[in-house]
Design an enzyme around this catalytic site. Structure first.
Site, PDB file in Angstrom:
ATOM      1  N   LYS A   1       0.754  -1.169  -0.082  1.00 45.48           N
ATOM      2  CA  LYS A   1      -0.188   0.121  -0.078  1.00 45.48           C
ATOM      3  C   LYS A   1       0.775   1.203   0.023  1.00 45.48           C
ATOM      4  CE  LYS A   1      -3.413  -0.379  -0.471  1.00 45.48           C
ATOM      5  NZ  LYS A   1      -3.934  -0.825  -1.766  1.00 45.48           N
TER       6      LYS A   1
ATOM      7  N   ARG B   1       6.453   4.986   1.735  1.00 46.13           N
ATOM      8  CA  ARG B   1       5.364   5.882   2.098  1.00 46.13           C
ATOM      9  C   ARG B   1       5.287   5.948   3.730  1.00 46.13           C
ATOM     10  NH1 ARG B   1      -1.187   4.505   1.051  1.00 46.13           N
ATOM     11  NH2 ARG B   1      -2.024   6.645   1.256  1.00 46.13           N
TER      12      ARG B   1
ATOM     13  N   GLY C   1       1.962   2.872  -3.280  1.00 47.33           N
ATOM     14  CA  GLY C   1       2.024   3.344  -4.440  1.00 47.33           C
ATOM     15  C   GLY C   1       2.381   2.261  -5.553  1.00 47.33           C
TER      16      GLY C   1
ATOM     17  N   TRP D   1       0.270   2.420  -8.904  1.00 45.61           N
ATOM     18  CA  TRP D   1       0.401   3.923  -9.664  1.00 45.61           C
ATOM     19  C   TRP D   1       1.671   4.065 -10.130  1.00 45.61           C
ATOM     20  CZ3 TRP D   1       0.785   8.909  -6.213  1.00 45.61           C
ATOM     21  CH2 TRP D   1       0.912  10.116  -7.007  1.00 45.61           C
TER      22      TRP D   1
ATOM     23  N   SER E   1      -2.751  10.614 -12.782  1.00 39.88           N
ATOM     24  CA  SER E   1      -2.649  11.144 -11.443  1.00 39.88           C
ATOM     25  C   SER E   1      -3.311  10.130 -10.646  1.00 39.88           C
ATOM     26  CB  SER E   1      -3.217  12.592 -11.249  1.00 39.88           C
ATOM     27  OG  SER E   1      -4.681  12.399 -11.873  1.00 39.88           O
TER      28      SER E   1
ATOM     29  N   ARG F   1      -7.798   3.300  -2.593  1.00 44.57           N
ATOM     30  CA  ARG F   1      -8.903   4.147  -1.955  1.00 44.57           C
ATOM     31  C   ARG F   1      -8.763   5.530  -1.832  1.00 44.57           C
ATOM     32  NH1 ARG F   1      -9.909   4.906   3.587  1.00 44.57           N
ATOM     33  NH2 ARG F   1      -7.656   5.288   4.124  1.00 44.57           N
ATOM     34  N   LYS F   2      -7.898   6.197  -0.731  1.00 46.03           N
ATOM     35  CA  LYS F   2      -7.982   7.858  -1.038  1.00 46.03           C
ATOM     36  C   LYS F   2      -6.595   8.226  -1.363  1.00 46.03           C
ATOM     37  CE  LYS F   2     -11.265   8.633   2.747  1.00 46.03           C
ATOM     38  NZ  LYS F   2     -11.312   9.256   4.224  1.00 46.03           N
ATOM     39  N   GLY F   3      -5.487   7.508  -1.013  1.00 44.39           N
ATOM     40  CA  GLY F   3      -4.388   7.863  -1.489  1.00 44.39           C
ATOM     41  C   GLY F   3      -3.725   9.389  -0.939  1.00 44.39           C
TER      42      GLY F   3
ATOM     43  N   HIS G   1       7.210  -7.057  -3.070  1.00 48.48           N
ATOM     44  CA  HIS G   1       6.686  -6.498  -1.779  1.00 48.48           C
ATOM     45  C   HIS G   1       7.747  -7.105  -0.897  1.00 48.48           C
ATOM     46  CE1 HIS G   1       3.191  -4.418  -3.141  1.00 48.48           C
ATOM     47  NE2 HIS G   1       2.609  -5.518  -3.147  1.00 48.48           N
TER      48      HIS G   1
END
Length: 517
Positions: A47, A138, A49, A52, A236, A267-269, A114
């Site tokens: 989780k 992160r 990124g 992305w 984005s 989710r929200k990022g 991961h």
């Protein structure tokens, strides 16, 4: 003992019983990966990124081969460690196919992983083989929140921890891929000289184009401003989260026939969303066990974008937040002379008539004044001396001994009840001996009162046995009386709002608030 996710630890990393087989893990199956110099591998803790970056890279470099031909799914290298037989559906099939046909995948390949560094192939660790690795870190608080929500879509994994249990498991490294801190510090040993580029999720959120420029330089494949701007616009986080086509198309979790399709992919990022999940007590625990240790190792964690001046509109955020609070659900009532009265229990005409004027004030009346739940009726045992406590309103604090008003605090009562009683006795001009004071302190400690509420029931209008409020489920007369218990109820975001609106203003007026003994 706290509830834990069933599993085992091997070489400093936690593996769950469901999804992994200890013998397979011990066999270092990732050694089967045929490392190539033009492999591009995105490495992250969960989780952080991952998809992305995969979307960005595959959009920027269309010649990168992302999908395994047999399953049309992206390759996650740590699936070498998975037990395919434990997970039914397309996910298990892909794990098996990846082992069998990764070697057939044409170059250049775009892969992700991961796993902590110690599980990478020995040939890579010994420097015999190299590839291009982009490591994304992160902030761990947002990771912890996002990871928890993500795991709600994995019923087969046996993760039935609640949020508080999850926070402790995450801090202890008893979750998939082990300790966040160990993972980040482990990979931090490797730099550009090892073909490893480090970027952060927060930098990607703040200035995605600048991160892509670094990535392009690292891959020695520069792109024009126009190409970079186009990819930034299309990929984005906001664009991706509005439509999860990329995730569903390339992830082994996103297949429509997979029971894992219920997973919340994106989710929200949002940087700082952890504040809406962490209680203050959880945050303090997390900081002690992770944040402080990370900073000792030189890691600069960005837990809030606003704090680092990243948002140009940070100045208006408090105003917007206040507006949201103003529009929030409210207790129906009315204001009169600066005080709030509820519609149920008060009549505005009665309030306006100043009915308290009926009180025949006498010079020997002793009145305990508090804001709600600042002391409670602590009169038991010594009827001639009472607590004198003035509420927290600033206007009230302007009255002093010359006005026959004595100020004491609940926190001082908790810390040293006897000293407060001495002050009260002097104020009332009715001194008591040490023996009398000690006896009252013993009998009337908060602990003694909270264990038995006889005094409250006997003297309070809420405590009558015929009162509908007598039900313990309706009115909890004396709860904990613990200084600092608010930390187990306030979210960090709520605490920050409270501090801005009350604590800061109180301190400007000279009030010293004790929030923690």
């Amino acid at each position: 003992m706290a509830k834990e996710w069933p599993g085992f630890v091997y070489r400093g990393c936690f593996f769950t019983n469901c999804g992994y087989n200890i013998e397979t893990v011990k066999s270092n199956p990732m050694d089967q990966w045929d490392i190539r110099p033009d492999d591009v591998v995105v490495v992250t803790y969960m989780k952080s990124g991952t998809f992305w970056m995969l979307n960005l890279l595959s959009s920027l470099y269309t010649d990168l081969n992302l999908l395994l031909s047999s399953t049309k799914k992206v390759v996650r290298l740590d699936q070498f460690y998975d037990d395919p037989g434990c997970v039914p559906g397309s996910y298990g099939k892909h794990a098996k196919a990846m082992r069998e046909s990764l070697v057939e995948m044409p170059s250049p390949r775009l892969l992700y992983c991961h796993m902590p560094f110690q599980f990478f192939p020995r040939a890579w660790q010994d420097g015999e083989k190299k590839c291009k690795i982009i490591y994304i870190a992160r902030n761990p608080k947002d990771v912890c929140v996002s990871y928890y929500h993500f795991m709600q879509g994995f019923p087969w994994a046996g993760m039935d921890l609640n949020w508080d249990e999850w926070v402790r498991a995450f801090v202890d490294g008893k979750v998939w891929y082990g300790s966040w801190l160990d993972h980040v510090l482990g990979w931090r040993r490797f730099g550009l000289e090892d073909n490893v580029l480090h970027v952060t999720f927060e930098d990607m959120k703040r200035d995605l184009k600048s991160v892509l420029v670094k990535v392009a330089e690292f891959l020695d494949r520069p792109k024009s401003d126009e190409e970079l701007d186009d990819v930034v616009k299309k990929c984005s986080f906001a664009s991706m989260s509005q439509g999860v086509e990329f995730y569903r198309r390339v992830s082994s979790l996103g297949d429509e026939n997979s029971f894992l399709n219920s997973v919340q992919h994106l989710r929200k990022g949002k940087v700082g969303d952890w504040k809406n999940h962490f209680l203050v007590s959880q945050n303090e625990f997390f900081d002690r066990e992770i944040t402080v240790k990370a900073e000792k190792h030189g890691l600069k964690l960005v837990h809030n974008m606003l704090r680092h001046g990243i948002s140009p509109r940070s100045a208006i955020i408090p105003t917007l937040e206040l507006l949201c609070h103003a529009m929030a659900k409210e207790w129906p009532g009315f204001f009169y002379r600066g005080c709030f009265f509820t519609n149920c229990g008060y009549n505005i005409e009665t309030v306006k008539s100043n009915p308290m004027d009926q009180w025949d004030i006498r010079p020997d009346d002793v009145v305990v004044v508090t804001y709600m739940k600042s002391v409670g009726p602590c009169l038991r045992g010594w009827q001639s001396v009472v607590w004198i406590v003035v509420g927290s309103r600033v206007r009230m604090a302007t009255l002093g001994l010359e006005d026959n008003v004595l100020h004491v605090t609940f926190e001082d009562m908790k810390k040293d009840s006897k000293s407060v009683l001495v002050k009260v006795a002097e104020f009332l001009d009715r001194p008591k001996s040490d023996e009398e004071l000690d006896d009252v302190v013993k009998k009337c400690s908060f602990a003694s009162m909270s264990q038995g509420v006889e005094f409250y029931r006997r003297v309070s209008s809420l405590g009558d046995e015929n009162s509908f409020l007598n039900n313990q489920n309706n009115v909890q007369h004396l709860r904990k009386g613990k200084v600092g218990d608010w930390k187990n109820h306030f979210l960090v975001s709520q605490n920050e709002f409270f501090d801005r609106e009350i604590t800061v203003k109180a301190e400007k007026h000279g009030l010293k608030l004790v929030y923690n003994m």
